[in-house]
Design a protein around this motif. Structure first.
Motif, PDB file in Angstrom:
ATOM      1  N   GLU A  69       0.866  -1.184   0.000  1.00 48.45           N
ATOM      2  CA  GLU A  69       0.000   0.000   0.000  1.00 48.45           C
ATOM      3  C   GLU A  69       0.900   1.231   0.000  1.00 48.45           C
ATOM      4  O   GLU A  69       1.780   1.353   0.849  1.00 48.45           O
ATOM      5  N   ALA A  70       0.682   2.128  -0.920  1.00 47.80           N
ATOM      6  CA  ALA A  70       1.473   3.355  -0.979  1.00 47.80           C
ATOM      7  C   ALA A  70       0.870   4.400  -0.049  1.00 47.80           C
ATOM      8  O   ALA A  70      -0.346   4.589  -0.029  1.00 47.80           O
ATOM      9  N   SER A  71       1.723   5.082   0.715  1.00 49.77           N
ATOM     10  CA  SER A  71       1.232   6.215   1.503  1.00 49.77           C
ATOM     11  C   SER A  71       0.914   7.343   0.522  1.00 49.77           C
ATOM     12  O   SER A  71       1.338   7.335  -0.639  1.00 49.77           O
ATOM     13  N   SER A  72       0.188   8.326   1.004  1.00 50.05           N
ATOM     14  CA  SER A  72      -0.154   9.450   0.119  1.00 50.05           C
ATOM     15  C   SER A  72       1.106  10.188  -0.316  1.00 50.05           C
ATOM     16  O   SER A  72       1.184  10.671  -1.451  1.00 50.05           O
ATOM     17  N   GLU A  73       2.115  10.258   0.564  1.00 51.19           N
ATOM     18  CA  GLU A  73       3.369  10.928   0.211  1.00 51.19           C
ATOM     19  C   GLU A  73       4.115  10.175  -0.889  1.00 51.19           C
ATOM     20  O   GLU A  73       4.609  10.771  -1.853  1.00 51.19           O
ATOM     21  N   VAL A  74       4.187   8.854  -0.750  1.00 54.22           N
ATOM     22  CA  VAL A  74       4.875   8.046  -1.770  1.00 54.22           C
ATOM     23  C   VAL A  74       4.116   8.108  -3.083  1.00 54.22           C
ATOM     24  O   VAL A  74       4.715   8.258  -4.161  1.00 54.22           O
ATOM     25  N   LEU A  75       2.805   8.013  -3.019  1.00 51.08           N
ATOM     26  CA  LEU A  75       1.996   8.079  -4.236  1.00 51.08           C
ATOM     27  C   LEU A  75       2.189   9.415  -4.947  1.00 51.08           C
ATOM     28  O   LEU A  75       2.349   9.464  -6.173  1.00 51.08           O
ATOM     29  N   ALA A  76       2.225  10.505  -4.181  1.00 48.35           N
ATOM     30  CA  ALA A  76       2.463  11.826  -4.771  1.00 48.35           C
ATOM     31  C   ALA A  76       3.835  11.876  -5.424  1.00 48.35           C
ATOM     32  O   ALA A  76       3.999  12.426  -6.525  1.00 48.35           O
ATOM     33  N   LEU A  82       6.370  10.333 -12.572  1.00 43.41           N
ATOM     34  CA  LEU A  82       5.744   9.959 -13.844  1.00 43.41           C
ATOM     35  C   LEU A  82       5.174  11.163 -14.590  1.00 43.41           C
ATOM     36  O   LEU A  82       4.637  11.018 -15.686  1.00 43.41           O
ATOM     37  N   ARG A  83       5.246  12.339 -13.966  1.00 42.27           N
ATOM     38  CA  ARG A  83       4.730  13.583 -14.543  1.00 42.27           C
ATOM     39  C   ARG A  83       3.243  13.469 -14.886  1.00 42.27           C
ATOM     40  O   ARG A  83       2.805  13.832 -15.986  1.00 42.27           O
ATOM     41  N   ILE A  84       2.489  12.935 -13.923  1.00 47.89           N
ATOM     42  CA  ILE A  84       1.035  12.826 -14.077  1.00 47.89           C
ATOM     43  C   ILE A  84       0.378  13.320 -12.799  1.00 47.89           C
ATOM     44  O   ILE A  84       0.979  13.313 -11.725  1.00 47.89           O
ATOM     45  N   GLU A  85      -0.841  13.780 -12.942  1.00 52.18           N
ATOM     46  CA  GLU A  85      -1.598  14.253 -11.790  1.00 52.18           C
ATOM     47  C   GLU A  85      -2.208  13.061 -11.051  1.00 52.18           C
ATOM     48  O   GLU A  85      -2.647  12.087 -11.689  1.00 52.18           O
ATOM     49  N   LEU A  86      -2.261  13.159  -9.738  1.00 50.24           N
ATOM     50  CA  LEU A  86      -2.890  12.110  -8.936  1.00 50.24           C
ATOM     51  C   LEU A  86      -4.342  11.926  -9.359  1.00 50.24           C
ATOM     52  O   LEU A  86      -4.832  10.797  -9.441  1.00 50.24           O
ATOM     53  N   SER A  87      -5.025  13.010  -9.678  1.00 42.60           N
ATOM     54  CA  SER A  87      -6.431  12.910 -10.097  1.00 42.60           C
ATOM     55  C   SER A  87      -6.561  12.086 -11.381  1.00 42.60           C
ATOM     56  O   SER A  87      -7.537  11.348 -11.550  1.00 42.60           O
ATOM     57  N   ASP A  88      -5.579  12.180 -12.281  1.00 49.88           N
ATOM     58  CA  ASP A  88      -5.616  11.386 -13.510  1.00 49.88           C
ATOM     59  C   ASP A  88      -5.402   9.904 -13.206  1.00 49.88           C
ATOM     60  O   ASP A  88      -6.032   9.031 -13.818  1.00 49.88           O
ATOM     61  N   VAL A  89      -4.507   9.622 -12.256  1.00 51.75           N
ATOM     62  CA  VAL A  89      -4.276   8.232 -11.847  1.00 51.75           C
ATOM     63  C   VAL A  89      -5.555   7.667 -11.238  1.00 51.75           C
ATOM     64  O   VAL A  89      -5.984   6.556 -11.575  1.00 51.75           O
ATOM     65  N   LEU A  90      -6.176   8.436 -10.355  1.00 48.71           N
ATOM     66  CA  LEU A  90      -7.391   7.960  -9.706  1.00 48.71           C
ATOM     67  C   LEU A  90      -8.542   7.808 -10.699  1.00 48.71           C
ATOM     68  O   LEU A  90      -9.363   6.894 -10.567  1.00 48.71           O
ATOM     69  N   ALA A  91      -8.603   8.666 -11.693  1.00 53.12           N
ATOM     70  CA  ALA A  91      -9.624   8.533 -12.733  1.00 53.12           C
ATOM     71  C   ALA A  91      -9.420   7.240 -13.521  1.00 53.12           C
ATOM     72  O   ALA A  91     -10.393   6.539 -13.855  1.00 53.12           O
ATOM     73  N   GLU A  92      -8.170   6.908 -13.785  1.00 48.20           N
ATOM     74  CA  GLU A  92      -7.861   5.663 -14.495  1.00 48.20           C
ATOM     75  C   GLU A  92      -8.204   4.453 -13.625  1.00 48.20           C
ATOM     76  O   GLU A  92      -8.732   3.454 -14.112  1.00 48.20           O
TER      77      GLU A  92
END
Length: 145
Positions: A69-76, A82-92
């Protein structure tokens, strides 16, 4: 032993489970799939992204395989690498979960619905039928002319 990347949260019932039913995917597994797919689409290596995210390559690999499980800090940090927004990852992730849900939906024949209504003494009134052990929303009824 069951697959550690999936969990079945549906209520237990005394009747045997439908052999075609599948457990729901874990968020960490779907998130890892999205991260891996994104990295590969960019043509980047695990080492490159791990270095840019300031995490170890084995840890990033575990994230991508859905074993950690990634922490929010690691995920950010990984999203920044990866030069992508977290919102785009979550949308995917959402799209993948919706696709999975559609694949797990049961298909019920119209004649089966009619016979079930007749068995419960309900005619064509459109009365609500008792729900299946999986709860509402687990049945898709396709109507054909």
């Amino acid at each position: 032993m069951s697959d550690p990347t999936t969990i079945d949260l549906r209520p237990r019932d005394p009747q045997p489970r439908d052999p075609q039913s599948q457990p729901r995917p874990l968020l960490r597994k779907v998130l890892g799939d999205v991260l891996r797919r994104t990295r590969r689409q960019q043509g980047r290596t695990l080492a490159d992204v791990a270095d840019a995210a300031n995490v170890s390559m084995p840890y990033l690999s575990e994230l991508e395989r859905g074993r950690k499980e990634a922490s929010s800090e690691v995920l950010a940090s990984v999203c920044d690498a990866l030069r992508i927004e977290l919102s785009d990852v979550l949308a995917e992730v959402r799209r993948d979960l919706v696709d999975d849900r559609a694949q797990r939906a049961a298909v019920v024949r119209l004649d089966a619905v009619r016979s079930r209504r007749a068995a419960f003494g309900q005619g064509r009134s459109g009365a609500v039928l008792p729900s299946r052990p999986g709860g509402p929303g687990n049945v898709t009824c396709l109507l054909a002319a």
